[in-house]
Scaffold this active site. Structure first.
Site, PDB file in Angstrom:
ATOM      1  N   ASP A 583       0.830  -1.207   0.000  1.00 10.05           N
ATOM      2  CA  ASP A 583       0.000   0.000   0.000  1.00 10.05           C
ATOM      3  C   ASP A 583       0.866   1.259   0.000  1.00 10.05           C
ATOM      4  OD1 ASP A 583      -2.306   1.524   0.101  1.00 10.05           O
ATOM      5  OD2 ASP A 583      -3.190   0.364   1.727  1.00 10.05           O
ATOM      6  N   GLU A 586       3.224   5.330  -3.503  1.00  6.67           N
ATOM      7  CA  GLU A 586       3.426   6.487  -4.402  1.00  6.67           C
ATOM      8  C   GLU A 586       4.809   7.151  -4.241  1.00  6.67           C
ATOM      9  OE1 GLU A 586      -0.660   5.466  -3.850  1.00  6.67           O
ATOM     10  OE2 GLU A 586       0.718   6.196  -2.353  1.00  6.67           O
ATOM     11  N   ASP A 664      -8.053   4.376  -3.387  1.00  9.47           N
ATOM     12  CA  ASP A 664      -9.207   4.592  -2.506  1.00  9.47           C
ATOM     13  C   ASP A 664     -10.276   5.429  -3.202  1.00  9.47           C
ATOM     14  OD1 ASP A 664      -7.782   3.180  -0.621  1.00  9.47           O
ATOM     15  OD2 ASP A 664      -6.978   4.953   0.344  1.00  9.47           O
TER      16      ASP A 664
END
Length: 989
Positions: A583, A586, A664
């Site tokens: 997760d 980025e 998300d």
């Protein structure tokens, strides 16, 4: 006099150029020093018959560069012919040629016949010197050498004909498929994945080897509205708009607004905040409570010229936009902690005031709003192929040509790495939740799937399974997970797989943080600025530097010590943890910050400034896990395949057995529709495995309230009806993308938590689960083809029907493999939808077998329980047995549906499904051919073998024809049975 000098490669690389215009070559590499333009050196290098690398710089020589993070070592020995005229140098291969002007350095690419494929615009190479400002480097700026602070910004521009279309660039949320004339900023963000690759319907692609923030389309940033338009408030006074803020108690503030620029949170320290632009939420009315408020920005804008103006709306909460009395942005919503951007265009006349009205309902404590507009450009400029990179050592890109878009993507993967065969179970259904809070929840949820006979393969443990103050420890909290090994054993006894979330994030008090930081492998801006996250009282944290090889090895060692090897079963040599959910890759150190501060938070890196290496974190992080896990097994037998799911992606990610999901996203119909174009363009960016939070992640409060009403009273109110239909339609959609997985915040997403057993939502969800598993021979054959032939599973219609111009921008239909065209429903209460059937072939309704001619726009039935799905003439679909997990039983009997009207081909691929024996050749293929003229099916000789392979099986061949439609029956259809033992057999149908 210009000369063509043949030299050795070594001499060429170190040679100081003599006179301008000289061309130097060796083997399949040419260097030219143009006499005009900014580029002082242009280099063309043939990499393969259809691939040419181009480099250019404003310096006298090309810079020495580190090994690419994108490009893998190339083993091909290309052949080419180099020729020179007075004005150009040409490098020609068997398939194409690249021609460079010795005067301007402009490059033209042509096919083998000499037809131009792509031509650089006049002055199409543009350069600017770039020095990284101290604030982007942050607290460690004194440790960054001057050489790492300096580079080039560049822009590359090509001419483009009117009938060209562009795709790829990654996964974006703008409802855009054909990017011709569009703008896209390329950076990584939760819900946004940027890949430096664009592909044309003219059968070429451009891959640029740079890791910085980039832009496709216009090179400059969007501007505040007042920099493009004249602004007037609602009373007609020039210079500003009017902002009216009304809180939930009716208290009102009215003020002048010179711009709508409240797009990010303020950095935490005042001395840093003072260095930002004039925007940010700090400039909203002081002390005003946004949550539950109503805000209206209104007035008039006056355009400087007639034009289609391109706007960028940044928002969280509910927003609508009106221009000239027309609603140009119907209501959209995004949760307050995860803002989104929305692009729209509007035609405005010169010199006429047009009313602008923005209605904003913030939906959370901190919310965001901003409106920007692109500076007007000519239509010709908009339609060009334009790429801008913020910072690189030089301009460095690859031109990839193929006779089909598949061949172009094959060239891309030749450069960036072949995708392995992903594990078979990954094609099954995954159940996730934000989040399972105990081992008991994990075990009972999977057991309930088995009790209800709902097919499932993978159950996911999302974040926060660790003690509250130990993020990054990779350790289960014992009070909630008293015996992790017993939990894992229970999952495996139920024939499930276990995926666990691991972030590259660490609390500063953890031993893992201290160990990494001791070696200089943690980013320091976040703890220096005393940033605390949202958990409990909030904890100081940061991310590790995945650009360091040593840091990657230590990161994996920490995962291995605490999770992977710790829970391996040494006796059976099987893994306890089957896959990794990587997760926030980025990396997302802190949400909603200005771009310069994001760079400060995630750098400097071991390779250079985060400005230069801004977009590539996910690929080096994936490297850590893929190579780390494989090193544990070191060639021991039955090595389990690595599988990663990551929230960000980059060029080459596929070589690390990594898939991406779309982050998300919200739970609204517009969010579902946005995933269709997001998935298609991600796939067209060369990355083969993609999925989404099926059902959406972030939930509107009205849906939460509706679920509470149901729990308390058993009443299905209107919001709950919509919620259930949304979840049903999203499941139907999800059945036809590479990864079939559900995830999200409360309300829970298990089928029985969505609706009771007798509800049409539950029944439809169960039906598509079972269809997915019946399709496993088809799906896994595609996964094999991804590896062997660089195939793409989720296929925008342009890939297969590009000569039909009607398909160039169809946003809500795609081919899922060669034989299924999915047409999901993206509107509430829709019971029909419009479709287009490409003209190159006839089509069959999957469910009824009814034949329809191609080249038609139709409105078709789309009942609650089903979405339209069509099969092209010549389609071949192998259906396997009904199963509840992917390796429950072998496909001894395959219901082989064949659709008449054209010849058809299909290759059935099989191997052991979970290990790496296929790398040693232990796999098998069976070629299937349908001859439509003779109405004959041929099942060819089996090629290859593997342990546990079925040596004989049955194919029940079901012919569906225009004159003889047959409804889908996956259990016991009437057909012609073939007993197959590995030798070629043919029968007439």
């Amino acid at each position: 006099m210009r000369r063509l000098i043949l030299l050795s490669l070594a001499l060429t690389m170190c040679l100081c150029f003599g006179q301008a215009g000289e061309a130097l070559s060796t083997d399949c590499k040419v260097m030219v020093r143009p006499t005009s333009g900014q580029a002082r050196v242009v280099c063309l290098q043939v990499v393969g018959d259809g691939i040419v690398r181009v480099r250019a710089t404003t310096a006298n020589v090309l810079p020495d560069k580190r090994e690419s993070l994108i490009i893998v070592p190339q083993t091909a020995n290309p052949k080419c012919h180099i020729s020179e005229t007075n004005g150009t140098v040409s490098v020609k291969t068997a398939r194409m040629q690249a021609v460079v002007s010795k005067q301007t350095g402009e490059v033209t690419f042509k096919d083998a016949k000499g037809e131009t494929l792509l031509h650089e615009s006049s002055g199409g190479k543009r350069f600017w010197s770039y020095r990284v400002p101290d604030r982007e480097i942050g607290v460690d700026s004194n440790n960054v050498p001057e050489s790492q602070r300096n580079g080039l910004s560049w822009q590359l521009v090509f001419d483009s004909p009117d009938d060209e279309a562009f795709y790829g660039l990654g996964q974006h949320q703008a409802h855009e498929l054909n990017m011709k004339g569009k703008n896209e900023d390329l950076f990584q963000y939760n819900t946004k994945v940027s890949v430096p690759f664009v592909i044309s319907n003219k059968h070429y692609g451009i891959l640029w080897d740079t890791y910085s923030y980039c832009r496709f389309g216009m090179a400059e940033d969007y501007l505040q509205a007042g920099h493009v338009f004249r602004l007037y408030d609602k009373h007609g006074r020039e210079g500003h708009l009017t902002g009216t803020y009304t809180d939930s108690n009716g208290q009102q503030i009215v003020r002048d607004e010179d711009s709508i620029y409240y797009e990010y949170a303020c950095p935490p320290k005042s001395e840093i905040a003072n260095r930002t632009d004039n925007g940010g939420t700090k400039n909203l009315p002081k002390g005003f409570k946004l949550d539950g408020a109503k805000v209206v920005y209104e007035g008039f804008i006056e355009a400087p010229k007639d034009d289609d103006y391109q706007f960028l709306l940044y928002y969280a909460g509910y927003v609508r936009v009106f221009i000239g009395g027309k609603e140009v942005v119907p209501e959209i919503w995004r949760t307050s902690w995860n803002p989104n951007s929305h692009k729209f265009s509007c035609r405005l006349p010169q010199g006429q005031r047009q009313q602008l009205r923005i209605e904003w309902r913030p939906d959370g404590g901190e919310s965001y709003i901003g409106l920007r507009v692109a500076r007007p450009r000519s239509q010709e400029a908009r339609n060009q192929l334009s790429i801008w990179s913020e910072m690189s050592p030089d301009m460095d890109y690859y031109f990839i040509y193929g006779s089909t878009m598949d061949e172009v993507i094959g060239g891309y993967r030749t450069l960036t790495g072949r995708a392995p065969v992903y594990p078979k179970w990954a094609l099954g259904f995954w159940q996730s939740r934000e989040r399972y809070k105990t081992s008991q929840e994990i075990e009972t949820t999977l057991a309930e799937f088995r009790r209800r006979h709902i097919p499932i393969d993978n159950i996911v443990q999302d974040w926060n399974y660790w003690p509250e103050d130990q993020w990054g420890s990779h350790r289960f909290e014992t009070a909630r997970y008293p015996d992790p090994q017993a939990m894992l054993d229970s999952v495996h006894r139920l024939h499930g797989r276990f995926m666990i979330s691991v972030w590259p994030k660490f609390y500063c008090n953890t031993e893992n943080y201290k160990e990494l930081d001791k070696n200089g492998w943690m980013y320091h801006q976040s703890p220096t600025d005393d940033i605390h996250d949202w958990v409990g009282k909030g904890y100081k944290n940061s991310f590790y530097d995945a650009y360091s090889q040593g840091a990657r090895k230590l990161f994996w060692k920490q995962m291995d010590d605490n999770l992977y090897s710790k829970f391996n079963n040494a006796k059976t040599m099987t893994a306890g943890i089957d896959a990794w959910w990587m997760d926030a890759s980025e990396p997302n150190v802190r949400d909603c910050t200005p771009m310069w501060y994001r760079k400060a938070l995630c750098g400097p890196t071991a390779l250079g400034t985060s400005t230069e290496y801004f977009n590539a974190y996910s690929i080096v992080n994936a490297d850590a896990i893929y190579n780390g896990q494989r090193s544990v097994w070191q060639g021991r037998p039955n090595e389990p395949r690595v599988f990663l799911l990551t929230r960000s992606g980059f060029a080459g990610l596929q070589r690390y057995s990594t898939a991406t999901w779309s982050g998300d996203i919200g739970t609204r119909w517009e969010d579902m529709r946005a995933q269709m174009t997001a998935g298609m363009n991600y796939s067209l960016a060369g990355l083969p495995f993609w999925g989404m939070d099926q059902g959406g992640f972030s939930v509107e409060r009205r849906y939460m309230a509706a679920q509470n009403v149901w729990n308390e009273t058993g009443i299905e109110n209107e919001d709950l009806k919509e919620w259930r239909e949304l979840q049903t339609r999203w499941c139907q959609f999800g059945c036809f993308v590479p990864l079939f997985r559900t995830h999200g915040q409360w309300p829970y997403r298990e089928p029985w938590n969505i609706a009771p057993d007798n509800h049409p939502a539950y029944k439809s969800i169960l039906w598509y689960h079972r269809l997915r598993y019946r399709l496993m021979p088809y799906l896994y054959s595609m996964a094999g083809r991804v590896h062997t032939n660089h195939y793409t599973m989720m296929r925008a219609l342009v890939m297969d029907f590009g000569t039909d111009r009607n398909v160039l921008d169809i946003k809500d239909q795609w081919m899922f493999g060669p034989s299924l065209m999915a047409c999901p429903v993206g509107e509430y209460k829709a019971r029909t939808r419009s479709i287009y059937l490409p003209k190159q072939t006839g089509w069959y309704d999957l469910y009824s077998g009814e034949y329809l001619a191609g080249g038609q726009h139709l409105t078709v039935e789309a009942p609650y329980e089903r979405i339209p799905v069509y099969v092209p003439a010549g389609g071949i679909i192998p259906f396997g047995p009904e199963m509840e997990w992917t390796d429950e039983k072998p496909a001894e009997l395959i219901q082989l549906y064949v659709y008449a009207g054209r010849d058809g081909w299909f290759t059935l691929y099989e191997d052991e499904g979970t290990n790496y024996n296929y790398e040693k050749g232990k796999c098998a293929t069976i070629d299937i051919h349908y001859d439509d003229t003779a109405r004959k099916i041929t099942i060819g000789n089996r090629k290859g073998s593997f342990p546990g392979m079925l040596k004989s099986r049955r194919f029940n061949v079901v012919l569906v024809a225009k004159e003889a439609p047959k409804p889908l029956n996956m259990a016991d259809p009437k057909g012609k049975m073939i007993n197959y033992s590995g030798k070629e057999v043919s029968i007439n149908l």
